[in-house]
Design an enzyme around this catalytic site. Sequence first.
Site, mmCIF file in Angstrom:
data_model
loop_
_atom_site.group_PDB
_atom_site.id
_atom_site.type_symbol
_atom_site.label_atom_id
_atom_site.label_comp_id
_atom_site.label_asym_id
_atom_site.label_seq_id
_atom_site.Cartn_x
_atom_site.Cartn_y
_atom_site.Cartn_z
ATOM 1 N N CYS A 36 0.834 -1.204 0.000
ATOM 2 C CA CYS A 36 0.000 0.000 0.000
ATOM 3 C C CYS A 36 0.873 1.260 0.000
ATOM 4 C CB CYS A 36 -0.913 -0.051 1.231
ATOM 5 S SG CYS A 36 -1.665 1.508 1.680
ATOM 6 N N CYS A 52 0.091 3.979 2.633
ATOM 7 C CA CYS A 52 0.508 3.546 3.971
ATOM 8 C C CYS A 52 1.940 3.984 4.248
ATOM 9 C CB CYS A 52 0.393 2.029 4.110
ATOM 10 S SG CYS A 52 -1.279 1.404 3.881
#
Length: 89
Positions: free
Chosen positions: A13, A16
């Site tokens: 991700c 993230c």
Amino acid sequence: MTVTLKDFYADWCGPCKTQDPILEELENDWDGRFEVEKVNVDEQQDVANEYQVRSLPTLIIENDDGIVERFVGVTQREDLEDALESAGA
């Protein structure tokens, strides 16, 4: 009162990775006033399901009374600080 920030993330991700330094800086500056619990959704799907996490990153701030605030997407430090304060950190 125990305050926990649950960080739901995945290694793949991108956003993230943007969130990580914000959390690390906040954790260092607040020096133990809250706990950070990192939850890798690929490895801990049951926890992600329990909290109904559908998008990453998701940050959930909890205290002894339950969930205080939920953030989806990259969240700025100021918003996290406000939520942590209202949670009692």
